[in-house]
Scaffold this active site. Structure first.
Site, PDB file in Angstrom:
ATOM      1  N   SER A 280       0.806  -1.211   0.000  1.00 38.23           N
ATOM      2  CA  SER A 280       0.000   0.000   0.000  1.00 38.23           C
ATOM      3  C   SER A 280       0.845   1.269   0.000  1.00 38.23           C
ATOM      4  CB  SER A 280      -0.948   0.007   1.206  1.00 38.23           C
ATOM      5  OG  SER A 280      -1.840  -1.091   1.144  1.00 38.23           O
ATOM      6  N   HIS A 345      -0.064   3.393   4.617  1.00 42.19           N
ATOM      7  CA  HIS A 345      -0.856   4.069   3.589  1.00 42.19           C
ATOM      8  C   HIS A 345      -0.594   5.577   3.608  1.00 42.19           C
ATOM      9  CE1 HIS A 345      -2.908   0.284   4.393  1.00 42.19           C
ATOM     10  NE2 HIS A 345      -3.604   0.412   3.283  1.00 42.19           N
TER      11      HIS A 345
END
Length: 406
Positions: A280, A345
């Site tokens: 991610s 993220h």
């Protein structure tokens, strides 16, 4: 008939020519496509300025294009005319002409076109007909990623699929292979993280094993389950491959790796007891950089349904981020080790909105000549160094209670 042209400065050599200067020096249309930077652009005596050798007047240059333009690719002819009209000082640099014919562009060349008063008047690339499948794919990618018509036409003319866009594909294949390997080994495809052997792999980042430096990058090849892998893989391929086709593997690889590294380091600083897995960080760096580039060049981006597609990209990112947050605070299968962190993220997004935007905005320009690139690169380097020192000293100074090693 002229017998010779004046010698040009900067290491270029004099050469005899016939009566047609500039473009006519290569009357055969094919020859002009392979001009090297060491070749001489002949200059007529009335166009030669001893104090500015290496230049030709824009008026003379425009006359030559009108006479011999039929021998050139129509897209390059448009750009040459824009270059001629964009030079307010009344002269064209020989090197800019060579850069165009050898598929290179300098910053001064880009500025000359963008500051010109003339708009490209030929038909847009989207209106061209009779294109093959590969050409239509290249045209589609150009409209997906580039905000200026001159850049789209330039890319369409110069792209050759060599080298092919294999970096993102190779990373995706490696992630799928690792996932399938551990899927069979752990005998589960959904929520692999719930297996007691999941974190025993040499790939995931774990706070107790942070001295093993490769884990700060290798964690991107493991995923918590098929739901995690599927969302990352979809965004990675749909955004990463077109970007690699336009900007090249080196630049896209730089953004991706910086996002992955920033993700694990951000976890080690802000969520100190949690492990981390998944790509991610790299995926969000690419996607956020691309979305920011679209927003910053909204009027110039001509991709179809851009508002709807941007909304869908944000929905996919939000769903994946929400899944990661839910998993982080869900009771772990094997306490006291928590579930993987979601902070990677956010680290990827920060890289995409800074370093990634600079990379995507400077198509065909040298990054080392962009001051903003060096500013963000220095900030990123400073972050990495601070995070390294944090990992060395902060855990002991703060007396952080870490979960046992897997």
């Amino acid at each position: 008939m002229e017998k010779s042209s004046p010698r040009m400065t900067g290491g270029t050599r004099g050469a005899p020519v016939n009566s047609s200067p500039a473009v006519a020096a290569n009357a055969e249309g094919e020859e002009i496509e392979v001009l090297e930077s060491t070749d001489v652009l002949p200059v007529a005596p009335e166009d030669y300025d001893p104090e500015n050798s290496g230049f030709i007047s824009t008026e003379r240059f425009r006359d030559l294009l009108a006479t011999h333009g039929s021998e050139l690719d129509p897209h390059k002819l448009e750009v040459l005319l824009a270059l001629a009209d964009g030079n307010a000082d009344g002269k064209i640099c020989y090197q800019d002409f060579v850069n165009l014919m050898s598929n290179k562009r300098s910053n001064s060349f880009r500025r000359a076109i963008l500051q010109g008063s003339r708009q490209l008047k030929g038909c847009s690339l989207r209106d061209e007909v009779g294109l093959g499948l590969s050409q239509r794919l290249v045209r589609h990618v150009a409209y997906e990623t580039l905000p200026r018509e001159v850049d789209r036409k330039w890319y369409f003319d110069s792209y050759t699929y060599c080298p092919p866009p294999l970096l993102i594909l190779a990373i995706t294949i490696a992630e799928v292979a690792v996932f399938m390997y551990y899927g069979f080994q752990l005998d589960r495809l959904v929520l692999q993280v719930s297996s007691p052997s999941f974190l025993k792999s040499p790939l995931p980042y774990h706070p107790q094993l942070r001295a093993q430096a490769w884990r700060y990058l290798s964690y991107c090849f493991m995923h918590t389950g098929i739901e995690h892998l599927s969302l990352n893989m979809a965004m990675q391929l749909l955004v990463g491959v077109p970007l690699e086709m336009v900007h090249g593997a080196l630049r896209i690889g730089l953004v991706y790796v910086c996002g992955v590294l920033a993700g694990s380091l951000a976890v080690s600083v802000t969520d100190m007891t949690a492990p981390v897995v998944g790509s991610s960080g790299g995926v969000y760096a690419l996607v956020s950089a691309h979305l920011a580039n679209v927003v910053m060049n909204w009027s110039g981006m001509k991709c179809q349904f851009k508002l709807f597609r941007m909304a869908m990209a944000l929905v996919c990112m939000s769903v994946e981020f929400g899944r990661a947050v839910w998993l982080r605070f869900y009771p772990p299968a094997f306490p006291p080790c928590p579930n993987p962190s979601f902070v990677a993220h956010l680290g990827g997004v920060m890289v995409g909105l800074t370093l990634g935007v600079v990379v995507l905005q400077n198509y065909e320009q040298r990054l080392q000549e962009q001051s903003l690139f060096w500013i963000f690169f220095c900030v990123y380097t400073l972050f990495v160094l601070c995070a390294v020192f944090w990992n060395i000293f902060a855990y002991s100074l703060l007396d952080v209670r870490l979960p046992p090693p897997p």
